[in-house]
Design a protein around this motif. Sequence first.
Motif, mmCIF file in Angstrom:
data_model
loop_
_atom_site.group_PDB
_atom_site.id
_atom_site.type_symbol
_atom_site.label_atom_id
_atom_site.label_comp_id
_atom_site.label_asym_id
_atom_site.label_seq_id
_atom_site.Cartn_x
_atom_site.Cartn_y
_atom_site.Cartn_z
ATOM 1 N N LEU A 1 -13.399 -12.508 -3.107
ATOM 2 C CA LEU A 1 -13.044 -13.522 -4.740
ATOM 3 C C LEU A 1 -12.385 -13.208 -5.278
ATOM 4 O O LEU A 1 -11.885 -14.167 -5.439
ATOM 5 N N GLN B 1 0.841 -0.876 -0.454
ATOM 6 C CA GLN B 1 -0.214 -0.324 -0.057
ATOM 7 C C GLN B 1 1.066 1.595 0.158
ATOM 8 O O GLN B 1 0.384 2.003 -0.613
ATOM 9 N N GLY C 1 -14.648 5.733 5.950
ATOM 10 C CA GLY C 1 -14.936 4.169 5.790
ATOM 11 C C GLY C 1 -15.564 4.908 4.988
ATOM 12 O O GLY C 1 -16.268 3.265 4.172
ATOM 13 N N PHE C 2 -16.344 5.549 4.314
ATOM 14 C CA PHE C 2 -17.747 5.306 3.221
ATOM 15 C C PHE C 2 -17.515 5.203 1.623
ATOM 16 O O PHE C 2 -16.541 6.826 1.797
ATOM 17 N N ILE C 3 -17.845 4.713 0.796
ATOM 18 C CA ILE C 3 -16.926 4.630 -0.238
ATOM 19 C C ILE C 3 -17.959 5.738 -0.758
ATOM 20 O O ILE C 3 -18.543 5.788 -0.950
ATOM 21 N N LYS D 1 2.569 1.939 -3.160
ATOM 22 C CA LYS D 1 1.612 1.584 -4.629
ATOM 23 C C LYS D 1 1.336 4.280 -4.232
ATOM 24 O O LYS D 1 0.808 4.961 -4.808
ATOM 25 N N TYR E 1 -8.506 2.938 -3.117
ATOM 26 C CA TYR E 1 -9.665 3.020 -1.712
ATOM 27 C C TYR E 1 -8.652 3.741 -0.641
ATOM 28 O O TYR E 1 -9.753 3.910 0.212
ATOM 29 N N LEU F 1 -11.711 1.247 -7.975
ATOM 30 C CA LEU F 1 -11.761 1.156 -6.596
ATOM 31 C C LEU F 1 -10.431 0.591 -6.049
ATOM 32 O O LEU F 1 -10.281 0.905 -5.158
ATOM 33 N N LEU F 2 -10.205 -0.204 -6.910
ATOM 34 C CA LEU F 2 -9.072 -1.105 -6.136
ATOM 35 C C LEU F 2 -7.556 -0.129 -5.427
ATOM 36 O O LEU F 2 -6.908 -0.701 -4.928
ATOM 37 N N TYR G 1 -19.264 6.709 -4.755
ATOM 38 C CA TYR G 1 -19.501 5.697 -5.411
ATOM 39 C C TYR G 1 -19.555 6.808 -6.422
ATOM 40 O O TYR G 1 -19.342 5.906 -7.562
ATOM 41 N N LYS H 1 -21.422 -0.586 1.394
ATOM 42 C CA LYS H 1 -21.186 0.849 1.544
ATOM 43 C C LYS H 1 -19.610 1.205 1.969
ATOM 44 O O LYS H 1 -19.469 2.991 1.651
ATOM 45 N N SER H 2 -19.263 0.984 2.771
ATOM 46 C CA SER H 2 -17.951 1.042 2.873
ATOM 47 C C SER H 2 -17.084 0.556 2.803
ATOM 48 O O SER H 2 -16.630 -0.611 2.605
ATOM 49 N N SER H 3 -15.835 0.997 2.920
ATOM 50 C CA SER H 3 -14.037 0.998 2.840
ATOM 51 C C SER H 3 -13.853 -1.087 3.255
ATOM 52 O O SER H 3 -13.777 -1.770 2.483
ATOM 53 N N PRO H 4 -13.618 -0.403 4.317
ATOM 54 C CA PRO H 4 -14.303 -2.371 5.017
ATOM 55 C C PRO H 4 -14.479 -3.720 4.105
ATOM 56 O O PRO H 4 -13.977 -4.409 4.499
ATOM 57 N N VAL I 1 -13.009 7.243 -0.522
ATOM 58 C CA VAL I 1 -13.649 6.904 0.385
ATOM 59 C C VAL I 1 -12.998 8.299 1.577
ATOM 60 O O VAL I 1 -12.203 8.764 2.173
ATOM 61 N N TYR J 1 -15.860 -3.319 1.271
ATOM 62 C CA TYR J 1 -15.515 -3.257 0.061
ATOM 63 C C TYR J 1 -14.387 -4.228 0.238
ATOM 64 O O TYR J 1 -13.719 -5.366 -0.693
ATOM 65 N N MET K 1 -16.206 -8.833 -9.799
ATOM 66 C CA MET K 1 -16.575 -7.057 -9.584
ATOM 67 C C MET K 1 -16.667 -6.490 -11.002
ATOM 68 O O MET K 1 -16.142 -6.711 -11.594
ATOM 69 N N GLY L 1 -2.497 -4.384 -2.598
ATOM 70 C CA GLY L 1 -2.486 -3.499 -1.204
ATOM 71 C C GLY L 1 -3.556 -4.072 -0.418
ATOM 72 O O GLY L 1 -3.047 -3.477 0.828
ATOM 73 N N GLU M 1 -15.819 -0.998 -9.583
ATOM 74 C CA GLU M 1 -15.228 -1.482 -8.195
ATOM 75 C C GLU M 1 -13.542 -2.037 -8.236
ATOM 76 O O GLU M 1 -12.627 -2.580 -7.788
ATOM 77 N N ASN M 2 -13.766 -2.318 -9.260
ATOM 78 C CA ASN M 2 -12.011 -2.561 -10.079
ATOM 79 C C ASN M 2 -11.649 -1.402 -10.287
ATOM 80 O O ASN M 2 -10.237 -1.021 -9.513
#
Lengths: 515, 345
Positions: B219, A329, A372-374, A332, A363, A359-360, A376, B207-210, A369, B212, A352, B228, A356-357
């Motif tokens: 997956l 992390q 803690g909330f994404i 990156k 995040y 976001l990988l 979108y 909805k949350s990052s954890p 984020v 996700y 996904m 990371g 969402e990909n």
Amino acid sequence: MSTNSILLMKDIDKYFFGKAANDKVSLEVKPGEIHALLGENGAGKTTLMNILYGIYQRDGGRITWKGEEIHFDSPREAIDNRIGMVHQHFMLVPTLTVSQNITLGLKSEGHPFPNRRSIDEKIRELLSAYDVHISPTDKVSSLSVGGEQWVEIIKLLYRNAELLILDEPTAVLTPQETKRLFKVLEKLRQEGHSVIIITHRIPEVLEITDRVTILRDGRNVATVHTSETGSVELSHYMIGRELKTISRTPNTVCPHEEGLGLDELAVEENGRNVLGPLSLSVRKGEMIGIAGVDGNGQKYLAEAVLGVRDCSAGKVRLLGGDASSASIQQRKDMGLGYIAEDRQNDALIMDMDMRENVLLRMYSKREYVKSGFIKYANVDETAKEMIDTYNIKTAGIGKPVRYLSGGNQQKLILARELAGSPPVIIAFHPTRGLDIGATEFVRQKLLERRASGSSILLISADLDEIFALSDRIAVLFHGKIMAVLENDGNVDVNYLGRLMAGEAAESGSDSRRVE
Amino acid sequence: MERLKTALSYILIVVIILSLAVVLILSVGSDVPKSFMSFFRGIFGSLYGFSEVLVRATPLILAGLGVSIGFRTGFINIGAEGQIYWGAIAVTTTAYLFPGLPALIAIPLGIVAGFVAGGIWALIPGYLKARFGISEVINTIMFNYIAINILGILVRTVLKDPEYPLPMSSKLPNGFIFPLLMYPTRLHLGFLIALIAMVLVYVLMWKSSPGYKLRVVGLNQRASLCSGIPVKKYIVFSSLLSGGFAGIAGVGEIAGIHYKLLEGFSPGFGYVAIIVALLGKNNPFGVAAAGLGIAALQVGSLSMQRQAGVPASISWIIMGSIVLLILARSTLLTFFAEKEKEKKV
């Protein structure tokens, strides 16, 4: 015309999930001919051959082999009819010997207690007849990839194959090994064998084949005599337009500052040294190509720089700072972009959707984020921008990326990993399995990043790609760097090939190495 | 076309299940229409019957949510039963230690204690999986036996009610007892908590990052690592959450139904929760629906037993068959689709 052909495939149809992989494809091969099946990835070449070989069943069309109409339900029937195929991924048992692999599935004399020694003798003769320096009693696991390919070919000859099908045989070979393969093909032709080579490399077609059938999008484009065509015409047939040559401009950005540095880096696996110790410094605005036959430590190198794998000794420097103990992390966040070798396993979450990909990699950024909330909405916006700028063909950002084509998946990875202009990029087999259009695009993007000052480590099995893109070429063999060559347009391919095969750099035969 | 096929396949499942029920009812010599009538009357015929469905669904939903979080992250939690037991032990112990607390503090405290206890019970196999790669499937199953028997020891020793000969604890102090929602039915606060948990899990996972990251790890671990995400930490985290929700289910059963700790208070809720998670496709709303459905099936068949003399055991046969058919459905669909295609060629 068709009276003297040994194989005639006429109007072959094959559908996968309602999509045509082969649409009325025809192919004619004459006795004693080397015939190329040329086309981009996904053009239907391998599908056509798999139908001939009995792996797939055709949905329409006729196949005539030596004047008789045939239909193979399995490869066994094809082999019984003296048709043999070497797949791109070899089908060998590594724990068995060469001779055991060659006779696997055959009822040899004395079955079930065959006389191994006389079989070995017969195989030894065959091997020496084709000038292959492998012993029948060697374990397959001890062979190089090139060696394994020889075993596959000898296996077919042992079974008296009259027609040999080779699927991208040169993909895993050094330039020298390719030459030897072509010599053997030459000899096979003289002996009256017919050979079909599946390939997307035009120079090879011109070098070795008699005729070439070009496929595009599952259809026949043309069949021509090799002697009557040239690379321009063939690339026209293959992609419908001319190939753009990629031009590299000299590195003018920051030629003295280092972006990525490896300092006596070494990796161990199960207590065995698998990489290094090696040192390398990639300057800003520079691309260093790592040349080497697959499996010579490329994966360890990439993983050690990314931080997925711990290094047993040495340092990784990112932008001058020591990153050896930084997490993936953190690396990156310091600005490391990673274009993974294995799209589906290392880079994407296939089930996904696009956002969402995306976001990988995002995040950890506040923009996407918050507490803690994404967010979108922001992710969606970024994903849409990526679709536009990288021209990704998708059914929608809410659809799983599983349904994107390989090229579009790679574009998505590129868009994601190059977002935010990372100063250091690892590009690991960035164009593997892509068609020509997508390949050009990826290379162009990498050059753009290089021009704006990124340090790029390009790991590729495609020598043309290494030559076209890199400023310097480092050759990796058994985890060690054999030499670092300035890619000034005068690099001798033969010399490079010898380095890739592990022949010592100081073997004197090359003038650029001074002892 | 695809939609029609999906709908048809579900209709087919219903038909098969109904015929199976008819055969079973006939085989025990009961009257079919009367049995069906009593089945539905048991569920919808009275307020009490309907409330019983919700009561039964409460632990199934809570534990099912827990199991589904684990499944989403690749932590195959077969140990919800043991985690339920720990939730029950935790709320009882807390109540013993702080008997005088007012409900406003006692109830949340009991829930937190149950969450932590159940969570830690699942966290041990989670850690063993993440750190050493030991199968969590085996470990969580084994942990069930350990938890069940620890409870057995506790209700005979330290938590035993001294004034009563049977192995059970004394009644919980009033502050810890969940209020009833619909007197005189048994419907208690636990059901509301289950619904809140359902929404919470949805928000957490989608909805949350954890959340996700939990889903990403489930997956594709390799891609998670390359991007990371500390994969091992998230596996441990998911085991904690997974066991935690199951623990709350245990709290609900003690504080909402039995008011004391006793052996065998759970008729296998933790195992049925696995089915609930599977049928609910690991989606919190699906889990709630599946929990309600299975609870209704059980309540209905109990009524069938009372009124039509059909053994309630057939509800388990039906439940097993439903799970089998639903899980086989998609596989069979593709199988037949291919067959059909081959015929056309």
